[in-house]
Design a protein around this motif. Structure first.
Motif, PDB file in Angstrom:
ATOM      1  N   TYR A 115       0.961  -1.191   0.001  1.00 41.93           N
ATOM      2  CA  TYR A 115       0.040  -0.056   0.021  1.00 41.93           C
ATOM      3  C   TYR A 115       0.835   1.267   0.044  1.00 41.93           C
ATOM      4  O   TYR A 115       1.865   1.381   0.770  1.00 41.93           O
ATOM      5  N   ALA A 116       0.391   2.074  -0.753  1.00 42.67           N
ATOM      6  CA  ALA A 116       1.025   3.580  -0.711  1.00 42.67           C
ATOM      7  C   ALA A 116      -0.034   4.615  -0.127  1.00 42.67           C
ATOM      8  O   ALA A 116      -1.212   4.726  -0.249  1.00 42.67           O
ATOM      9  N   LEU A 117       0.473   5.219   1.177  1.00 42.01           N
ATOM     10  CA  LEU A 117      -0.263   6.125   1.607  1.00 42.01           C
ATOM     11  C   LEU A 117       0.329   7.496   1.534  1.00 42.01           C
ATOM     12  O   LEU A 117       1.348   7.854   1.844  1.00 42.01           O
ATOM     13  N   LYS A 118      -0.550   8.467   0.989  1.00 36.17           N
ATOM     14  CA  LYS A 118      -0.078   9.712   0.466  1.00 36.17           C
ATOM     15  C   LYS A 118      -0.408  10.545   1.654  1.00 36.17           C
ATOM     16  O   LYS A 118      -1.330  10.867   2.280  1.00 36.17           O
ATOM     17  N   TYR A 119       0.659  11.439   2.152  1.00 39.71           N
ATOM     18  CA  TYR A 119       0.527  12.350   3.320  1.00 39.71           C
ATOM     19  C   TYR A 119       0.882  13.914   2.929  1.00 39.71           C
ATOM     20  O   TYR A 119       0.556  14.802   3.863  1.00 39.71           O
ATOM     21  N   ILE A 161       4.185   7.275   2.230  1.00 44.27           N
ATOM     22  CA  ILE A 161       5.081   6.129   3.132  1.00 44.27           C
ATOM     23  C   ILE A 161       4.216   4.951   2.423  1.00 44.27           C
ATOM     24  O   ILE A 161       3.252   5.111   1.792  1.00 44.27           O
ATOM     25  N   TRP A 162       5.021   3.623   2.612  1.00 46.65           N
ATOM     26  CA  TRP A 162       4.409   2.343   2.103  1.00 46.65           C
ATOM     27  C   TRP A 162       4.441   1.444   3.447  1.00 46.65           C
ATOM     28  O   TRP A 162       5.169   1.357   4.155  1.00 46.65           O
ATOM     29  N   VAL A 163       3.332   0.580   3.031  1.00 53.59           N
ATOM     30  CA  VAL A 163       3.167  -0.521   3.887  1.00 53.59           C
ATOM     31  C   VAL A 163       2.813  -1.775   3.318  1.00 53.59           C
ATOM     32  O   VAL A 163       2.317  -2.013   2.063  1.00 53.59           O
ATOM     33  N   LEU A 164       3.614  -2.810   3.878  1.00 50.18           N
ATOM     34  CA  LEU A 164       3.830  -4.289   3.424  1.00 50.18           C
ATOM     35  C   LEU A 164       2.947  -5.090   4.428  1.00 50.18           C
ATOM     36  O   LEU A 164       3.231  -5.104   5.610  1.00 50.18           O
TER      37      LEU A 164
END
Length: 264
Positions: free
Chosen positions: A6-10, A38-41
């Motif tokens: 996932y990519a989360l735009k901040y 930031i990115w979440v695996l």
């Protein structure tokens, strides 16, 4: 083992022009926006965070406002900062390591070359020091002294199906992250390619410590991905348009590949 990504735009910066993104370009004065992620695996119960973004204090200090605190953005996919025990820091620039203090339970994976660069003689030069903040680097040093940094020297494994690879160029110890997904190997380039255009048109980004490493890195990150559509640049607004939404409007899911035709 396959991972969801996932990519989360901040944050974003919409006052930039192409001269801020490309050394060689014929349209330097045209607007050129930048997004911050930031990115979440995720794989089963396992969670890995890639980079921390920067917080409100750093936003004020640099006059670069954020839309949301990156740590709080995790809530959009059901996570809390305290849940993060494994954190890959691609490099120690303020917008990638500016929230280390918000993840107190995390062990950091970092290239040894990046720590040496961020704490060594190169930081005597204003131009090279500009993307770093001393507080963030000091937080990384504190993690070393508490035994919560895993250093990598080149290629390294973080978990089954997740590896890091030293690219350099933009920062001395910049690392990309390779992730096994159901679509194939995905490469989170981070700042080895800020934009698709950097890598596919071979236009270097202006903040660079080693231009040769940056150019050779373009080839390396393409080789790390099973397909060019699975190469994810670190700051390109196209990411939010190409990939399917995942919950809140600031999150997209990357591991299934682009939801729209990829023509770059």
């Amino acid at each position: 083992m396959n991972w969801e990504v996932y990519a989360l735009k901040y944050a974003d910066r919409n006052s930039r022009t192409r001269k801020d993104s490309f050394i060689f370009d014929d349209n330097h004065d045209q607007p050129h926006e930048m997004d911050y992620f930031i990115w979440v695996l995720k794989s089963g119960d396992q969670v890995i965070l890639v980079d921390t973004g920067y917080d409100e204090a750093e936003a004020r200090r640099r006059d670069r406002p954020i839309i949301r605190e990156p740590a709080a953005a995790l809530g959009g996919i059901g996570l809390k900062p305290e849940d993060i025990t494994t954190l890959i820091v691609t490099h120690l620039h303020y917008d990638h390591a500016g929230g280390l203090s918000q993840f107190p339970n995390a062990t950091i994976h970092l290239q040894a070359a990046e720590m040496a660069y961020a704490t060594g003689p190169c930081m005597c030069h204003d131009t090279l020091r500009m993307p770093f903040s001393a507080d963030h680097v000091c937080e990384a040093v504190k993690r070393v002294y508490s035994g919560r940094v895993v250093f990598h020297d080149g290629d390294g494994e973080v978990a089954e199906g997740v590896t890091v690879h030293c690219i350099g160029g933009h920062s001395r110890g910049l690392q990309a992250v390779r992730v096994r997904t159901t679509s194939g190997w995905l490469c989170l380039a981070s700042d080895a390619a800020h934009y698709y255009e950097n890598v596919f048109a071979r236009k270097p980004f202006p903040i660079v410590v080693d231009l040769q490493n940056m150019l050779e890195g373009f080839d390396r990150i393409q080789a790390l991905a099973s397909h060019r559509s699975l190469l994810i640049p670190g700051h390109d607004p196209l990411v939010m348009n190409l990939f399917e939404r995942a919950g809140p409007d600031y999150a997209v899911r990357l591991d299934r590949g682009p939801a729209r035709e990829f023509t770059l």
